[in-house]
Design an enzyme around this catalytic site. Structure first.
Site: not given
Length: 251
Positions: A15, A17, A99, A101, A169, A175, A211
């Site tokens: 991904n 992003k 996701h 985000e 996730e 991250g 991560s």
């Protein structure tokens, strides 16, 4: 920590992003050259600006292509949005939905994720459905209830196992370089597997994300019920993504 009783062909999804320009084609080229003999299915989800170009440029290579989001409607007055049918039309085979985000930045609800999943499958593609808990929810001890609610409300009552992938996730790990312990991941993936089995979706792969990279792929990808990974930063460079892929060759 429990390990897989037998090795199956893992699925690794990169991904990107909001990263990548046309110059990033060099990284994809290096990645494609390093995939000979890889015992894994590799999907890349670049920004929409690169998707069609990459699909054409790397036709015939051992890569499949996906998008990072789509609109729930097939067409209409939705300026700036892209439908699942449009993505399928350029050759995408999968779309990431839900996701964290997007849930955070665009206030996407479980109901919205579910409608996008339906759109992806309507267009004949695979929906990669993301779920995960925040640090606050983890510290309250609510990990499994939160995931169960997200799973129940994000998936349809009848799950099409051939067009669905689930990605766990933990939001606090994305991250940050932090990951749950192996035992914690095994507990969550085992719980999710039980829930999927109960709704007739035993064949749905469960990916781990958050991560995941070269420093931990060797043990993460061996854990019980971890069928592959959803990889962010490490997928941007061919060298680091190939290290993750090589971890699938071991054991």
């Amino acid at each position: 920590m429990a390990e897989k009783p037998s090795r199956t062909r893992p699925l690794l999804v990169g991904n990107w992003k909001m990263n990548g320009l046309r110059a990033s084609e060099a990284e994809v080229s290096a990645l494609a050259k390093g995939l000979d003999g890889a015992r894994a299915d590799i999907w890349l989800c670049p920004p929409i600006t690169l998707l069609s170009h990459f699909i054409g440029a790397f036709k015939g290579k051992p890569l499949s292509w996906g998008a990072q989001d789509c609109h729930a409607q097939e067409s209409g007055a939705h300026t700036g949005d892209v439908s699942a049918e449009m993505l399928a039309d350029v050759g995408a085979v999968s779309v990431i939905v839900g996701h964290s985000e997007r849930r955070r930045d665009h206030a996407e609800t479980n109901a919205m994720v579910r409608s996008k999943l339906s759109a992806v499958q309507r267009a004949g593609m695979v929906a990669i459905v993301c779920i995960g808990e925040t640090l606050e929810e983890r510290e309250r001890g609510d990990v499994l209830p939160v995931l169960e609610k997200q799973l129940r409300e994000s998936l349809p009552e009848e799950v099409d196992g051939s067009k669905t992938v689930l990605a766990y996730e933990p939001v606090w790990a994305i991250g940050t370089g932090k990951v749950p312990s192996g035992d914690e991941i095994v507990e969550v993936h085992g719980f999710l597997r039980e829930r999927l089995d109960a709704c007739g979706a035993a064949g749905v792969p469960i990916l781990y994300g958050g991560s995941l990279g070269p420093s931990n792929a060797d043990w993460l990808l061996r854990l019980d019920n971890v069928d592959g990974g959803l990889i962010g930063t490490a997928s941007l460079k061919a060298s680091s993504f190939l290290e993750v892929i090589r971890a699938c060759q071991q054991g």
